[in-house]
Design an enzyme around this catalytic site. Structure first.
Site, PDB file in Angstrom:
ATOM      1  N   GLU A 196       0.816  -1.221   0.000  1.00  0.00           N
ATOM      2  CA  GLU A 196       0.000   0.000   0.000  1.00  0.00           C
ATOM      3  C   GLU A 196       0.847   1.268   0.000  1.00  0.00           C
ATOM      4  O   GLU A 196       0.495   2.255  -0.646  1.00  0.00           O
ATOM      5  CB  GLU A 196      -0.959   0.001   1.195  1.00  0.00           C
ATOM      6  CG  GLU A 196      -2.077  -1.027   1.094  1.00  0.00           C
ATOM      7  CD  GLU A 196      -1.637  -2.457   1.406  1.00  0.00           C
ATOM      8  OE1 GLU A 196      -0.511  -2.639   1.940  1.00  0.00           O
ATOM      9  OE2 GLU A 196      -2.393  -3.398   1.132  1.00  0.00           O
TER      10      GLU A 196
ATOM     11  N   HIS B 235     -11.438  -4.722   8.342  1.00  0.00           N
ATOM     12  CA  HIS B 235     -12.288  -4.536   7.164  1.00  0.00           C
ATOM     13  C   HIS B 235     -13.530  -3.701   7.502  1.00  0.00           C
ATOM     14  O   HIS B 235     -14.458  -3.633   6.714  1.00  0.00           O
ATOM     15  CB  HIS B 235     -12.761  -5.882   6.610  1.00  0.00           C
ATOM     16  CG  HIS B 235     -11.680  -6.688   5.956  1.00  0.00           C
ATOM     17  ND1 HIS B 235     -10.603  -7.174   6.643  1.00  0.00           N
ATOM     18  CD2 HIS B 235     -11.526  -7.096   4.670  1.00  0.00           C
ATOM     19  CE1 HIS B 235      -9.837  -7.855   5.806  1.00  0.00           C
ATOM     20  NE2 HIS B 235     -10.362  -7.818   4.608  1.00  0.00           N
TER      21      HIS B 235
END
Lengths: 320, 350
Positions: free
Chosen positions: A58, A127
């Site tokens: 990322e 999440h």
């Protein structure tokens, strides 16, 4: 056409890519797979040389995007889940947000970091988080969160055309929750402008993202005439819309899923205290996530704000 | 079934100019006398500027400053190989590279005095601002060079960083992305042996930094960083390779003879003996010895350079110190393309 949030975002990306050849998409599984939520579906097939499946990193995705932007492209990186944004935080906070200032305006970083965020989809740890405060707190960034397909398209197009770095959070709980009319023609919704979804005189409820819909459900049969503000852009904040409304209603509730302490509600309350304290008829209430890690699915419902909590807050504010 | 060797790798070391000033003629890059003198002059300018900056800092006329004493050949040799159109992402100890890109000295010093205007370069300088968080800027170089490829530009990008940066995750991500996307990028690690106090043998157990390239499917080479010809040759070759989509890692073996910054005291973690050993490998002395043997150098030539550069720098210092003070409102002006209402309000607070 009738479109859900995913389709509206996809349409915005596709139309802007058609028009502006400098736009590139990059991220994990955004290409041939169309993204884990299928938001970028079909774009790789259409714009093969401008959609990139990257290695799984990322910081690399966002750091490279900064470089792409410095050399004249418009990168739109996708971070697969908000919980995986953390490795990229350094690139966002230490560089993307600062390069304009560091170079005294010689360089800017017009990137849009897209990421699904928020809970309510019965997912794994990392999440279901709502990390918007980190970005709101960072000078130099803009933060946008749409609550519905129509807004998502118009806001995303504005974000893409904006010369500053924008964090665009997509409430994943409502990705496919409902459809509405989303014009195929191009339109924009300006950043920094809230939307008064419903006008009222008794109370102002300020919220954003998936909680706009829940708030509307909560007030459906209310005996009070409630004004609902969808912020749409969390930074820069539409302070005028907030203050105008509260100056009329004298009562305010803020609803968000992010943890309570230093959530955006805290800033809104401080703002109202500074500028509209004397209009207030009752203490402002917050309906937010708790200051805890978002629980796994079995306990998640105890974390989330919900319609009952919003109703209780309304009673409390109105009966003060 | 016995284990078998499925891959073997080598790490090369390039050195052209020895400590006495003799060159290996087979490896000597094509450089005419003018070029060599230009290199010498840039190295001298870098050193004189560095000395002056340290003095200014001690007199309270400059902020915290990171000296590059001993690393001049790494800077000049590599930057000399750059085309005007190539782009550079430095770290924070690349004075010689900035000078090679013709950044005005007064402006460069203004930055180290604490003035943001010092980092506002013209676009055609093709060099980026100083980057303070160690190791994080290689990704910007990666993205920039990726855009070169996407836009089909025939230029390349260089990024500089130190040995400490190779422990950062972003080093790994930048190397990996660069190799995967086949971008025109050259990574130059100035292995100056220390990351503040930590010696390189505690930074990594790898025998060389160059070998880290192998894991990314990239070519890596260790170069004598105090040898301006070796640095030039390795960089020139790496830039050509980069333009064909093959990035390179160059480990420039050098030594930071000064403190990390003016806030550091390197006597706490290393001996004078060690520092003096590296003094014998001084990059400017080596080049001077070579030039002298080729009749490219004379004492009065260098005396004149010293005089000229000292005057030039004194002039720049004067200019820097007489620069109009930046105004309060400027602190708000560059946060966004347009001032937000919120910032307007804060700007107007008195």
């Amino acid at each position: 056409m009738k479109a859900n949030l995913v389709q509206a975002i996809n349409m915005a990306l596709s139309q802007e890519m058609e028009k502006d050849k400098s736009i590139v998409l990059l991220g994990e599984d955004v290409g041939i797979d169309g993204g884990v939520f299928r938001v970028t579906e079909g774009l790789f097939q259409k714009y093969k040389d401008r959609v990139f499946d990257t290695p799984l990193a990322e910081s690399g995705i966002v750091g490279s995007s900064i470089g792409l932007a410095l050399n004249g492209l418009k990168p739109i990186p996708e971070i697969q889940f908000e919980g995986f944004l953390m490795p990229a935080l350094d690139q966002i906070i230490s560089h993307a947000s600062r390069i304009r200032n560091r170079s005294r305006g010689m360089f800017n970083v017009p990137l849009v970091v897209r990421s699904p965020f928020g809970g309510g989809i019965k997912a794994l740890e990392h999440h279901s988080d709502s990390p918007e405060t980190y970005f709101i707190h960072t000078p130099g960034l803009k933060v946008v969160i749409p609550s519905r397909p129509y807004d998502a398209k118009g806001l995303l197009i504005s974000a893409i055309r904006d010369p500053d770095p924008v964090i665009f959070f997509e409430p994943k709980k409502i990705y496919r929750a409902f459809k509405e009319e989303v014009p195929e023609k191009e339109y924009t919704i300006p950043l920094g402008k809230a939307n008064i979804i419903k006008q009222g005189e008794d109370l102002t409820i300020i919220t954003y993202g998936s909680w706009v819909r829940e708030t509307l459900k909560a007030i459906k049969d209310s005996k009070y005439n409630i004004e609902v503000i969808d912020l749409r852009t969390l930074k820069p904040l539409d302070t005028k819309a907030i203050l105008n409304s509260v100056s009329r209603t004298g009562r305010c509730i803020i609803v968000h899923e992010a943890p309570k302490t230093l959530g955006l509600a805290s800033e809104i309350i401080a703002l109202i205290n500074e500028k509209e304290l004397l209009s207030l008829e009752a203490p402002i209430q917050r309906v937010t996530g708790y200051d805890i890690v978002v629980p796994l699915p079995k306990l998640e419902k105890y974390y989330m704000p919900n319609i009952d909590r919003i109703k209780k807050a309304i009673d409390k504010v109105m009966s003060f | 079934m016995p284990k078998e060797v499925i891959h073997q790798f080598n790490v090369e070391f390039l050195s052209v100019l020895d400590e006495k000033g003799k060159v290996d003629s087979k490896l000597m890059p094509k450089l005419n006398g003018e070029n060599i003198k230009k290199m010498f002059e840039l190295m001298k300018l870098t050193r004189i500027l560095d000395e002056k900056a340290l003095k200014l800092q001690r007199e309270g006329r400059l902020g915290t400053y990171a000296s590059c004493l001993g690393q001049e050949a790494t800077h000049i040799g590599s930057a000399f190989a750059l085309g005007k159109e190539d782009f550079v992402f430095p770290s924070f100890r690349e004075q010689g590279v900035y000078l090679s890109r013709n950044i005005p000295i007064d402006q460069y010093l203004a930055y180290w005095k604490g003035d943001e205007r010092g980092m506002k370069f013209t676009k055609d300088a093709n060099i980026f601002t100083v980057s303070i968080p160690v190791g994080s800027h290689m990704l910007h170089a990666m993205g920039y060079s990726w855009a070169c490829k996407i836009k089909k530009e025939s230029r390349a990008v260089i990024t500089y960083f130190g040995d400490g940066a190779t422990s950062e995750g972003d080093f790994h991500e930048a190397m990996n992305f660069a190799s995967v996307f086949e971008v025109p990028l050259v990574f130059i690690c100035q292995n100056n042996q220390y990351a503040i106090s930590l010696p390189v043998n505690k930074q990594t157990k790898a025998q060389t930094i160059a070998q880290k390239a192998i894991a990314y499917g990239m070519y890596g080479i260790r170069v004598d960083g105090n040898d301006v010809f070796a640095m030039y040759r390795a960089t020139k070759e790496a830039l050509e390779r980069a333009k064909k989509g093959k990035p390179t890692l160059i480990e420039a073996l050098t030594y930071r003879r000064g403190d990390h910054t003016t806030s550091d005291d390197s006597k706490k973690y290393r001996t004078d003996r060690e520092v003096n050993q590296w003094k014998k490998k001084d990059p400017i002395d080596r080049l001077r010895n070579y030039m002298s043997s080729k009749k490219l150098w004379a004492q009065d030539y260098e005396d004149e350079l010293d005089k000229k550069f000292n005057e030039e720098i004194d002039e720049a210092v004067k200019k820097m110190e007489s620069l109009e003070a930046p105004k309060r409102e400027e602190i708000f002006n560059y946060m966004y393309s347009e001032l937000t209402d919120n910032l307007k309000e804060q700007q107007n607070e008195k």
